[in-house]
Design a protein around this motif. Structure first.
Motif, mmCIF file in Angstrom:
data_model
loop_
_atom_site.group_PDB
_atom_site.id
_atom_site.type_symbol
_atom_site.label_atom_id
_atom_site.label_comp_id
_atom_site.label_asym_id
_atom_site.label_seq_id
_atom_site.Cartn_x
_atom_site.Cartn_y
_atom_site.Cartn_z
ATOM 1 N N VAL A 230 1.067 -1.239 -0.085
ATOM 2 C CA VAL A 230 -0.155 -0.236 -0.033
ATOM 3 C C VAL A 230 0.603 0.992 0.183
ATOM 4 O O VAL A 230 0.559 2.223 0.601
ATOM 5 N N SER A 232 2.485 4.727 -1.179
ATOM 6 C CA SER A 232 2.013 5.720 -1.973
ATOM 7 C C SER A 232 2.735 5.711 -3.662
ATOM 8 O O SER A 232 3.520 4.975 -3.796
ATOM 9 N N LEU A 234 -1.358 7.419 -3.143
ATOM 10 C CA LEU A 234 -2.664 6.935 -2.597
ATOM 11 C C LEU A 234 -3.819 6.830 -3.787
ATOM 12 O O LEU A 234 -4.472 7.537 -3.903
ATOM 13 N N HIS A 251 -6.065 11.044 3.397
ATOM 14 C CA HIS A 251 -4.972 10.037 3.272
ATOM 15 C C HIS A 251 -5.171 8.690 3.816
ATOM 16 O O HIS A 251 -5.213 7.492 3.399
ATOM 17 N N LYS A 254 -8.124 6.673 1.882
ATOM 18 C CA LYS A 254 -7.676 6.281 0.677
ATOM 19 C C LYS A 254 -6.658 4.850 1.047
ATOM 20 O O LYS A 254 -6.920 3.949 0.380
ATOM 21 N N TYR A 255 -5.797 5.139 2.038
ATOM 22 C CA TYR A 255 -5.080 3.943 2.642
ATOM 23 C C TYR A 255 -5.767 2.975 3.127
ATOM 24 O O TYR A 255 -5.496 1.795 2.625
ATOM 25 N N ALA A 296 1.227 9.117 5.205
ATOM 26 C CA ALA A 296 0.681 8.644 3.905
ATOM 27 C C ALA A 296 -0.449 7.743 4.362
ATOM 28 O O ALA A 296 -0.783 6.881 3.589
ATOM 29 N N GLY A 297 -0.855 7.995 5.623
ATOM 30 C CA GLY A 297 -2.139 7.317 6.135
ATOM 31 C C GLY A 297 -1.779 6.115 6.758
ATOM 32 O O GLY A 297 -2.790 5.316 7.272
#
Length: 557
Positions: A230, A232, A234, A251, A254-255, A296-297
């Motif tokens: 997973v 990025s 995303l 973020h 989406k993650y 990035a989540g």
């Protein structure tokens, strides 16, 4: 041998590009005797091995670790297998992958500096594909997905050399004027095989086609499936975002959706293992390559730190083993396991042979996982980075004259973990952080300010897995012993090779694709000769191809 693409009819019945057949349980899957050979043929005694490596999945980002992300497939596989709850990798992609393939630590195998691991890997180092094929496994072991480390990568069926580009177009940019195509089939750019599919779907389809084309009763199979997810950027199909409308942080939303898509992919792969007759004699290993990146989540809560750090949040990974062959199913393995251990463990499990002069850092930990025996591993050198010496207060004096604590290093011995230098971003990032719209707002983060002037830490990880209580002042004798161990390890290191960027790697000089770019004089002469005729015969340039492909994709979407 190379495994060719299977006819679409072989797998469209259970992998549908837009809907994914996730409603069907693998308990009720109707098994058909496809590609299983003669029913009287003696089955293999060697197990099939499926190694699934995912990218940047945080410690908390799986259902069975308390996440809000729904991962029913991973939860079930782990619950029916063995959860690895004391499992470590490296803090970045390339070092984890090189150590996975070689069974050796970066500080010893010359991939010393993480950001240059891809350039400095020794091609002569033994890799598990070259080791396993001396057994009964295929000479060309099938693999698909993100490479980002291994010289063996060119043998992969469908792969990303770097694997952090666009999930649909498969282009990656390193900066202005430095963009290129990042998808290969074997040793060639996969222009013709690329249909703009989301990479998680694409790699799963490819893996299933490999299963469909192989006879599981005639020869054991080793399948290495390295997902881009997973990591990025995303990106995820819109239908998965619908599941997480309640997560306000974009973020994180989406993650979470990307993790759910990945979970569906693992379900389809598991169903295929059952359908094609592999499952009952298969060992599935699931692992993340490093910790999650909160910006990035990703989430590593309740662990400290993030990807690219030597705190537990950067190096303690999600991992489990699932197999009908396990003796102690439904258990947790709390023995120490490191990513280098997979090399000797899986080679031994596949009845391969290991030369005595390999000097591997990994251990065969199968009995620890399957039967609950104590792990033969007692320590882990997480890293020694002689280039990263940014600890202003680090010194030989602080290291009792045994070690310069300005050097970034981390070592685990038994219950104890020692860190020196600057270990990296050290916050704890609790779940409520993601309730805000902006990840740049650190109001909810737990920040430690009093250790800014420090250059040495000691934790009892068994008693304090979240690294909240530094006990270096209370146990100076433990600190000294571990500093001596660091110094001993450092004697085995070779000088770091950290080459400057070479502009010849720019895809615009290499037919618009990322990949091997170094050429000797003879190869350069041949290329100039070929380019002369190509240019004068008026063939379409890579720029025109790229432009046409982008226009086609825009029309599709």
């Amino acid at each position: 041998m190379f495994f060719l693409w299977a006819p679409v009819s072989l797998f469209l019945s259970f992998v549908i590009s837009h809907t994914w057949s996730v409603q069907m349980s693998w308990d009720t899957w109707r098994t058909e005797p496809r590609n299983q050979g003669d029913e009287f043929e003696k089955p293999n005694s060697q197990p099939h091995i499926v190694f699934i490596l995912v990218d940047d999945q945080g410690f908390r980002d799986v259902g069975y670790h308390g996440s809000e992300i729904k991962t029913p497939t991973l939860d079930r596989l782990a619950a029916q297998g063995v959860k690895l709850e004391n499992y470590y990798v490296q803090p970045l992609c390339s070092p984890s992958r090189s150590q996975l393939m070689t069974g050796s630590k970066n500080v010893i195998d010359t991939t010393c500096h993480p950001s240059k691991a891809l350039k400095s890997q020794q091609v002569s180092d033994p890799h598990w594909p070259s080791t396993l094929h001396h057994s009964s496994f295929p000479a060309q072991l099938p693999s698909t997905g993100k490479c980002h480390a291994s010289p063996e990568a060119k043998r992969s069926r469908l792969r990303y050399p770097y694997g952090s580009g666009d999930y649909y177009s498969h282009y990656k940019c390193e900066g202005p004027g430095m963009c290129g195509y990042d998808l290969y089939e074997g040793e060639e750019a996969a222009w013709e095989q690329d249909h703009g599919l989301y990479s998680t779907v694409m790699f799963t389809r490819k893996a299933i086609s490999i299963l469909a084309s192989h006879n599981p009763r005639k020869q054991p199979l080793f399948l290495y499936l390295a997902y881009q997810a997973v990591h990025s950027p995303l990106q995820v199909p819109a239908r998965y975002l619908e599941r997480y409308k309640g997560i306000p942080n974009l973020h994180r939303r989406k993650y979470a959706a990307m993790v759910s898509c990945l979970d569906d992919a693992i379900l389809n792969l598991t169903l295929a293992l059952k359908r094609y007759g592999y499952y009952d004699n298969t060992v599935i290993v699931y692992s993340s390559d490093n910790g999650g990146q909160p910006f990035a989540g990703g989430s590593n809560w309740p662990l400290r730190g993030s990807k690219a750090t030597y705190w537990e949040g950067g190096i303690r990974a999600v991992g489990f083993v699932h197999s009908p062959l396990l003796l102690n199913k439904g258990t947790k393995c709390r023995s120490l396991v490191h990513v280098t251990d997979w090399f000797p463990t899986l080679v031994s499990l596949g009845e391969g042979t290991l030369d005595e002069d390999l000097n591997l850092d990994g251990y065969d930990v199968w009995e620890s996982i399957s039967e609950g025996y104590p792990s033969p591993r007692q320590d882990i050198l997480h890293n020694i980075d002689p280039i990263y010496i940014k600890a202003k207060n680090g010194s030989w004096k602080a290291g009792y004259g045994l070690w310069n604590t300005a050097i970034q290093a981390a070592l685990r011995v038994g219950h104890w973990k020692l860190l020196t230098g600057v270990p990296g971003y050290s916050d704890w990032v609790p779940p409520q952080t993601f309730s805000s719209q902006r990840l740049t707002n650190r109001y909810h983060n737990e920040r430690i300010r009093w250790d800014r002037g420090k250059s040495i830490w000691l934790f009892n990880i068994t008693a304090d897995p979240y690294e909240r209580v530094d006990v270096s002042q209370h146990y100076p004798h433990i600190v000294k012993k571990m500093l001596m161990r660091l110094a001993q390890y450092n004697k085995t290191a070779v000088p770091v090779r950290y080459p400057a960027k070479d502009l010849r790697s720019n895809p615009q000089y290499n037919s618009g694709v990322w990949g091997p770019w170094y050429k000797d004089e003879k190869e350069q002469e041949e290329e100039q000769y070929n380019n002369f005729f190509t240019n004068h015969l008026g063939k379409t340039s890579w720029k025109d191809k790229s432009k046409n492909r982008k226009l086609k994709r825009k029309m599709k979407h």
